[in-house]
Scaffold this motif. Sequence first.
Motif, short mmCIF file in Angstrom:
data_model
loop_
_atom_site.label_atom_id
_atom_site.label_comp_id
_atom_site.label_asym_id
_atom_site.label_seq_id
_atom_site.Cartn_x
_atom_site.Cartn_y
_atom_site.Cartn_z
N VAL A 195 0.93 -1.07 -0.19
CA VAL A 195 0.16 -0.02 -0.46
C VAL A 195 0.81 1.08 0.08
CG1 VAL A 195 -2.10 1.10 1.13
CG2 VAL A 195 -1.63 -1.48 1.41
N LEU A 196 0.73 1.89 -1.37
CA LEU A 196 1.45 3.23 -1.14
C LEU A 196 0.49 4.55 -0.35
CD1 LEU A 196 2.71 3.11 -4.66
CD2 LEU A 196 3.76 2.52 -2.96
N ALA A 197 -0.36 4.83 -0.37
CA ALA A 197 -1.32 5.83 0.22
C ALA A 197 -2.80 4.99 -0.18
CB ALA A 197 -0.89 7.22 -0.78
N THR A 198 -3.21 5.81 1.07
CA THR A 198 -4.90 6.13 1.51
C THR A 198 -4.95 7.41 1.23
OG1 THR A 198 -4.91 5.64 3.59
CG2 THR A 198 -5.41 3.72 2.38
N ALA A 199 -6.73 7.89 1.32
CA ALA A 199 -7.10 8.98 1.49
C ALA A 199 -8.54 8.66 1.55
CB ALA A 199 -6.65 10.29 -0.19
N GLY A 246 -2.53 10.34 -5.36
CA GLY A 246 -1.72 10.98 -6.01
C GLY A 246 -0.33 11.44 -5.03
N LYS A 247 -0.96 12.60 -4.58
CA LYS A 247 0.53 13.34 -4.46
C LYS A 247 1.03 11.90 -2.94
CE LYS A 247 -1.32 17.53 -2.98
NZ LYS A 247 -2.33 18.85 -2.27
N ARG A 248 0.31 11.91 -1.78
CA ARG A 248 0.17 11.55 -1.14
C ARG A 248 1.12 10.08 -1.68
NH1 ARG A 248 -4.38 10.61 3.44
NH2 ARG A 248 -4.81 12.82 3.53
N SER A 249 1.36 9.64 -2.93
CA SER A 249 1.66 8.19 -2.41
C SER A 249 2.96 8.19 -4.03
CB SER A 249 1.18 7.32 -3.80
OG SER A 249 0.17 7.89 -5.47
N GLY A 250 3.25 9.73 -4.53
CA GLY A 250 3.97 10.40 -5.43
C GLY A 250 3.88 9.27 -6.16
N VAL A 256 -4.43 -10.64 -11.98
CA VAL A 256 -4.30 -10.64 -13.27
C VAL A 256 -3.16 -9.76 -13.63
CG1 VAL A 256 -6.40 -11.35 -13.99
CG2 VAL A 256 -6.11 -8.26 -13.82
N SER A 257 -2.47 -8.73 -12.49
CA SER A 257 -1.66 -7.34 -12.87
C SER A 257 0.04 -9.24 -12.16
CB SER A 257 -1.56 -6.87 -11.38
OG SER A 257 -3.00 -6.30 -11.18
N ARG A 258 0.42 -8.08 -13.05
CA ARG A 258 2.05 -7.52 -12.70
C ARG A 258 2.92 -7.06 -12.13
NH1 ARG A 258 0.07 -11.56 -15.19
NH2 ARG A 258 0.47 -13.06 -16.86
N ALA A 259 3.67 -7.41 -12.22
CA ALA A 259 5.06 -6.94 -10.47
C ALA A 259 5.57 -5.88 -11.07
CB ALA A 259 6.20 -7.75 -10.60
N GLY A 260 5.12 -5.05 -10.72
CA GLY A 260 5.40 -3.44 -10.84
C GLY A 260 4.18 -2.36 -11.27
N ASP A 261 2.97 -2.31 -11.35
CA ASP A 261 1.64 -2.29 -11.44
C ASP A 261 1.24 -1.80 -10.50
OD1 ASP A 261 1.54 -3.78 -14.63
OD2 ASP A 261 0.15 -5.05 -13.91
N ILE A 262 0.83 -0.19 -10.48
CA ILE A 262 -0.16 0.75 -10.00
C ILE A 262 -1.49 0.56 -9.99
CG2 ILE A 262 -0.56 2.47 -9.03
CD1 ILE A 262 2.55 1.39 -9.05
N VAL A 263 -2.27 0.04 -8.79
CA VAL A 263 -3.19 -0.20 -8.87
C VAL A 263 -3.96 0.78 -8.23
CG1 VAL A 263 -5.68 -1.74 -7.85
CG2 VAL A 263 -3.42 -2.66 -9.30
N LEU A 264 -5.38 1.27 -8.11
CA LEU A 264 -6.32 2.42 -8.14
C LEU A 264 -7.51 2.12 -7.74
CD1 LEU A 264 -6.15 5.15 -6.79
CD2 LEU A 264 -6.91 6.06 -9.11
N VAL A 265 -7.61 1.95 -6.51
CA VAL A 265 -9.46 1.29 -5.71
C VAL A 265 -9.44 2.86 -4.90
CG1 VAL A 265 -10.11 -0.18 -4.15
CG2 VAL A 265 -7.70 -0.56 -5.11
N VAL A 298 -16.38 9.27 0.05
CA VAL A 298 -15.56 8.44 -1.44
C VAL A 298 -13.69 8.33 -1.02
CG1 VAL A 298 -13.86 9.16 -3.27
CG2 VAL A 298 -15.67 10.05 -3.24
N ASP A 299 -13.87 7.31 -0.80
CA ASP A 299 -11.78 6.55 -0.25
C ASP A 299 -11.14 6.55 -1.45
OD1 ASP A 299 -13.40 6.59 2.28
OD2 ASP A 299 -14.35 5.66 1.54
N ALA A 300 -9.92 5.95 -0.92
CA ALA A 300 -8.96 5.44 -2.51
C ALA A 300 -7.74 5.39 -2.03
CB ALA A 300 -8.53 6.75 -3.44
N MET A 301 -7.45 3.83 -2.22
CA MET A 301 -5.73 3.35 -2.21
C MET A 301 -5.27 3.25 -3.28
SD MET A 301 -5.70 -0.40 0.32
CE MET A 301 -6.03 0.59 2.03
N THR A 302 -3.94 3.82 -3.07
CA THR A 302 -3.16 3.33 -4.59
C THR A 302 -2.31 1.79 -3.92
OG1 THR A 302 -3.09 5.57 -5.06
CG2 THR A 302 -1.13 4.38 -5.45
N LEU A 303 -2.31 1.13 -4.55
CA LEU A 303 -1.36 -0.49 -4.12
C LEU A 303 0.41 -0.59 -5.67
CD1 LEU A 303 -3.99 -1.06 -3.77
CD2 LEU A 303 -2.69 -2.67 -2.32
N ARG A 304 1.27 -1.20 -5.31
CA ARG A 304 2.29 -1.04 -6.18
C ARG A 304 1.82 -2.91 -5.94
NH1 ARG A 304 6.45 1.79 -5.09
NH2 ARG A 304 6.50 2.74 -6.86
N VAL A 305 1.98 -3.13 -6.90
CA VAL A 305 1.88 -4.78 -7.42
C VAL A 305 3.72 -5.39 -7.06
CG1 VAL A 305 1.53 -6.95 -8.50
CG2 VAL A 305 0.00 -5.18 -8.65
#
Length: 425
Positions: free
Chosen positions: A118-122, A164-168, A227-236, A243-250
């Motif tokens: 998990v890179l960031a949540t907001a 996006g700002k929090r995760s860079g 279905v993702s590959r290593a390095g993919d960014i997933v925005l939930v 509204v809630d959001a989470m950014t993850l790096r696979v």
Amino acid sequence: MAGFDEDAITMGVAAASKLPPVDEGAPLFFATASPPFADKTNATIVRAALGWDEWRLAVDLAGLRSGFGALSVASLTGGVAVMGDHRQGRTGSADEADGGAAGAAFAFGEGPDPVAEVLATASASTELMDVWRAPGAQYAESWEERFSQHVLSKAIDDVVAEVGKRSGISDSPAVVLVAAPQRRFALGRAKALGALDTSDVLSVHRSQVGYCAAADVGVQLARALDVSRAGDIVLVINAVGSVDAMTLRVLRDGPGVDGWTQWLESRRSLSYVEFLTWIGRLGREPARRPEKPGVAAPPAVRNASWKYAMTGGQCRQCGKVYLPAHRVCGGCGAVDSQTPYSVASRQGRVAAISTDAVTDSPSPPAIAAMVDFDGGGRIMMEIADSAAGEIALGDVVEPVFRRVYEVKGIPNYFWKARRVMGAEA
């Protein structure tokens, strides 16, 4: 849709049982908008059915946002997020047609082979009367969609910019997931955010499963990680009420969708009358038999390890397995010689079959089978998820935690057996 013997708890247990071993004492957060119990903690049943130790916090989170809440809190505490839900609506309504049932589970912590980070949540906790259900009401109410979607769209833009700002991360994510009751709104917002998704995770989920309330965000994320590959960014994004959001790096390649495809292809078709019967809108004629006993607290506590975790006993002297445990071993005569022995995660084979066509099951006939478990132990179990003629002697089965019946609105849980797809008889 869920089986007639499934609910938020059983679907949560089914999902969490597939997790690798979790840290002892890791908190468990169970999210649902359709809890089988009010006041009583549902998460403790999930914990007991999984056979996890008691020395952990197990609490409920409620409402359509609770799935994201469980993910967020578990990621901060190194806990386990479990979610299960069954979205229903009025007969013939859009909520009914687009609703789904599912469970999902995620373990967070310092594991040896992590799937993602998990890179960031907001969050933007806007007060909005878009979807609500009064206490005791069976169905949700909603405000005019154009107004609520206008408010939510602006909040989504703000929250995505903030996460996006929090995760860079400034590039477009590989996958954008939007959990929202309205299908067109969810698909439209994901497209507007510039997803690079070629697997159409969101659209396939909405067409194959539907909106799963609190579990929707988790089911989408699980499928995206597959279905993702290593390095993919997933925005939930979770967009209902606020509204809630989470950014993850696979961190490693997913296994693909073979498992999903196999399950979806094995589904059986129901008539609309069967569907209404399964969810309790239509009542079948009851069986002409004595009423079943309700759940009683004292025996449930005394036999909790058997009732919830299917833990029997194995004799230390001769190795014979008993389901449930006995004080005296019939093999060697030893007294109090049995150690706990769970078969909840073991497979078995069908040794005998019986059918009951006059039962009060929502899907008659009921099927029972004598099951011989790998490693020892034999017990008569009801068969789940199979119609008459679909189970045969020698078939491989596995235990599944289900509702066995309900008395005065209170569900009683135990284990049934389900045929293992693809296993050789």
